[in-house]
Design a protein around this motif. Sequence first.
Motif, PDB file in Angstrom:
ATOM      1  N   ALA A 147     132.631 120.725  32.747  1.00  0.00           N
ATOM      2  CA  ALA A 147     131.293 121.203  32.404  1.00  0.00           C
ATOM      3  C   ALA A 147     131.336 122.681  32.023  1.00  0.00           C
ATOM      4  O   ALA A 147     130.670 123.113  31.074  1.00  0.00           O
ATOM      5  N   HIS A 148     132.112 123.444  32.753  1.00  0.00           N
ATOM      6  CA  HIS A 148     132.211 124.875  32.452  1.00  0.00           C
ATOM      7  C   HIS A 148     132.812 125.086  31.060  1.00  0.00           C
ATOM      8  O   HIS A 148     132.328 125.909  30.276  1.00  0.00           O
ATOM      9  N   THR A 149     133.875 124.349  30.733  1.00  0.00           N
ATOM     10  CA  THR A 149     134.484 124.463  29.407  1.00  0.00           C
ATOM     11  C   THR A 149     133.506 124.039  28.323  1.00  0.00           C
ATOM     12  O   THR A 149     133.394 124.688  27.271  1.00  0.00           O
ATOM     13  N   LEU A 150     132.782 122.967  28.580  1.00  0.00           N
ATOM     14  CA  LEU A 150     131.836 122.454  27.599  1.00  0.00           C
ATOM     15  C   LEU A 150     130.727 123.464  27.315  1.00  0.00           C
ATOM     16  O   LEU A 150     130.337 123.676  26.161  1.00  0.00           O
ATOM     17  N   VAL A 151     130.245 124.127  28.367  1.00  0.00           N
ATOM     18  CA  VAL A 151     129.140 125.078  28.217  1.00  0.00           C
ATOM     19  C   VAL A 151     129.605 126.400  27.618  1.00  0.00           C
ATOM     20  O   VAL A 151     128.951 126.968  26.755  1.00  0.00           O
ATOM     21  N   THR A 152     130.744 126.892  28.089  1.00  0.00           N
ATOM     22  CA  THR A 152     131.174 128.236  27.678  1.00  0.00           C
ATOM     23  C   THR A 152     132.010 128.247  26.405  1.00  0.00           C
ATOM     24  O   THR A 152     131.980 129.224  25.653  1.00  0.00           O
ATOM     25  N   ALA A 153     132.789 127.190  26.156  1.00  0.00           N
ATOM     26  CA  ALA A 153     133.681 127.177  24.988  1.00  0.00           C
ATOM     27  C   ALA A 153     133.248 126.205  23.908  1.00  0.00           C
ATOM     28  O   ALA A 153     133.691 126.316  22.766  1.00  0.00           O
ATOM     29  N   GLY A 154     132.416 125.242  24.257  1.00  0.00           N
ATOM     30  CA  GLY A 154     131.935 124.291  23.264  1.00  0.00           C
ATOM     31  C   GLY A 154     132.663 122.968  23.300  1.00  0.00           C
ATOM     32  O   GLY A 154     133.715 122.816  23.931  1.00  0.00           O
ATOM     33  N   ALA A 155     132.093 121.996  22.595  1.00  0.00           N
ATOM     34  CA  ALA A 155     132.601 120.626  22.638  1.00  0.00           C
ATOM     35  C   ALA A 155     134.016 120.511  22.087  1.00  0.00           C
ATOM     36  O   ALA A 155     134.847 119.775  22.630  1.00  0.00           O
ATOM     37  N   GLN A 156     134.319 121.236  21.011  1.00  0.00           N
ATOM     38  CA  GLN A 156     135.635 121.084  20.394  1.00  0.00           C
ATOM     39  C   GLN A 156     136.745 121.565  21.320  1.00  0.00           C
ATOM     40  O   GLN A 156     137.786 120.916  21.433  1.00  0.00           O
ATOM     41  N   ASP A 157     136.529 122.686  22.017  1.00  0.00           N
ATOM     42  CA  ASP A 157     137.530 123.151  22.974  1.00  0.00           C
ATOM     43  C   ASP A 157     137.640 122.192  24.156  1.00  0.00           C
ATOM     44  O   ASP A 157     138.734 121.952  24.673  1.00  0.00           O
ATOM     45  N   ALA A 158     136.500 121.655  24.590  1.00  0.00           N
ATOM     46  CA  ALA A 158     136.525 120.700  25.703  1.00  0.00           C
ATOM     47  C   ALA A 158     137.294 119.443  25.309  1.00  0.00           C
ATOM     48  O   ALA A 158     138.068 118.896  26.112  1.00  0.00           O
ATOM     49  N   LEU A 159     137.134 118.979  24.086  1.00  0.00           N
ATOM     50  CA  LEU A 159     137.843 117.788  23.612  1.00  0.00           C
ATOM     51  C   LEU A 159     139.333 118.079  23.431  1.00  0.00           C
ATOM     52  O   LEU A 159     140.181 117.229  23.697  1.00  0.00           O
ATOM     53  N   ALA A 160     139.659 119.296  22.991  1.00  0.00           N
ATOM     54  CA  ALA A 160     141.059 119.660  22.790  1.00  0.00           C
ATOM     55  C   ALA A 160     141.818 119.702  24.110  1.00  0.00           C
ATOM     56  O   ALA A 160     143.033 119.477  24.142  1.00  0.00           O
TER      57      ALA A 160
ATOM     58  N   HIS B 197     124.506 128.947  41.046  1.00  0.00           N
ATOM     59  CA  HIS B 197     125.929 129.293  41.063  1.00  0.00           C
ATOM     60  C   HIS B 197     126.748 128.064  40.671  1.00  0.00           C
ATOM     61  O   HIS B 197     126.486 126.952  41.135  1.00  0.00           O
ATOM     62  N   THR B 198     127.772 128.278  39.834  1.00  0.00           N
ATOM     63  CA  THR B 198     128.607 127.191  39.341  1.00  0.00           C
ATOM     64  C   THR B 198     130.065 127.630  39.345  1.00  0.00           C
ATOM     65  O   THR B 198     130.369 128.790  39.056  1.00  0.00           O
ATOM     66  N   LEU B 199     130.965 126.707  39.653  1.00  0.00           N
ATOM     67  CA  LEU B 199     132.394 127.008  39.579  1.00  0.00           C
ATOM     68  C   LEU B 199     132.807 127.327  38.150  1.00  0.00           C
ATOM     69  O   LEU B 199     132.336 126.705  37.202  1.00  0.00           O
ATOM     70  N   THR B 200     133.714 128.266  37.982  1.00  0.00           N
ATOM     71  CA  THR B 200     134.368 128.467  36.698  1.00  0.00           C
ATOM     72  C   THR B 200     135.557 127.517  36.614  1.00  0.00           C
ATOM     73  O   THR B 200     135.923 126.869  37.606  1.00  0.00           O
ATOM     74  N   SER B 201     136.192 127.450  35.453  1.00  0.00           N
ATOM     75  CA  SER B 201     137.376 126.598  35.325  1.00  0.00           C
ATOM     76  C   SER B 201     138.481 127.097  36.254  1.00  0.00           C
ATOM     77  O   SER B 201     139.241 126.301  36.821  1.00  0.00           O
ATOM     78  N   LEU B 202     138.554 128.433  36.457  1.00  0.00           N
ATOM     79  CA  LEU B 202     139.546 128.984  37.380  1.00  0.00           C
ATOM     80  C   LEU B 202     139.256 128.531  38.813  1.00  0.00           C
ATOM     81  O   LEU B 202     140.168 128.141  39.553  1.00  0.00           O
ATOM     82  N   GLY B 203     137.983 128.566  39.209  1.00  0.00           N
ATOM     83  CA  GLY B 203     137.619 128.108  40.544  1.00  0.00           C
ATOM     84  C   GLY B 203     137.933 126.641  40.748  1.00  0.00           C
ATOM     85  O   GLY B 203     138.446 126.241  41.804  1.00  0.00           O
TER      86      GLY B 203
END
Length: 361
Positions: free
Chosen positions: A161-174, A309-315
């Motif tokens: 979810a964090h990747t999808l929100v912060t980087a977008g769908a294409q990065d999340a799919l990659a 509050h939400t976890l980051t990808s690092l968290g």
Amino acid sequence: MLRIHFTADDLGRVRLAAGADPLWETRLSARLVNDPVGSRAELGRWRAAVVRDLPRQALPYLHLTPPRGYCPDFLVPEAGSDDLASGVDAVLGTPTGRMAAELARLDVGRPMSGWVHHLAGGKRPALNGLRATITAYHRHAVAPVWERVRSAVETDRAARAHTLVTAGAQDALAALHPAATWSGRTLRVDDGRPDRDIHLAGRGLRLVPSYFCGQVPVTFADPALEPTLVLPVAHAPYGDDRDGRATGSLSLLLGRTRAAALRALVTPVTTGALARRTATSPASASQHAAVLRQAGLVVSRRDGRYVVHTLTSLGARLLAATDRGEVVTRRQPVPKPVPKPVPEPAADESVAASCAEGVPG
């Protein structure tokens, strides 16, 4: 090779399931129970415990979920499910024609059992039997480990979810899975099956993280159903003592309350909810969230009167690594390697083969 073709509209309609789906977990776990050779190694002890005293009433469900090849799509509601009861209701509401067509594709090399024949005909006793066998199997195999399933799925989902929100769908799919590659507007999944294509055509794609998914992502066999991709999540071997070591390791690293706060954030929460989950005051919860935020483990945003509050990808990665026993402190000994599960005896090669005919009672 599975190829999923996106339009520009589909990229804006990539979405995540709300949490662990009980019907997907039930169906995928049953395929693992039926497959002593192909089961994920870290689930070997779970499978052995399930097979050891498998109730007779659960056997017909295993007959419907062979380890390889076709498995009826109707066993999982295409829109997903939040709880077992409503999911089973949706399964039983499958139109008779569709149910019959999908069952006809099952075990095409031999005649259908009497119970499956009645099920294909939409007979009420057979449908009642289907409810009974799904429920019996889930209660025996999945329910005892549901908290473990839910926690692993929520951790994975938070990172995606964090990747999808912060980087977008294409990065999340990659970054979806090692077996998946993103090129142009096509997602290719090397699943070892014959080539097939799914054209989303504006329908979007629903991603479902799953504890019991095998080595590669899976989807419905029928491309006309709601586009869904089920993704394996990483988790520690079942039955070892890493859960306790993980909690201790994280506590040594962050402090007991702050470690509890990080785990409480596998789903986004407000400061008040975080305080309740960690049994602290709102001021203390806010302070712990601030420290985690400064460490890059948490992001916070204001939503009206509240701060969420939400976890980051690092968290999320830190939690996942801790759960796998990869986070080790000086005060904690390195975990000993977990021995590989002892292979099941040859007589157990097909649990489903022992399924008796007749409506399960």
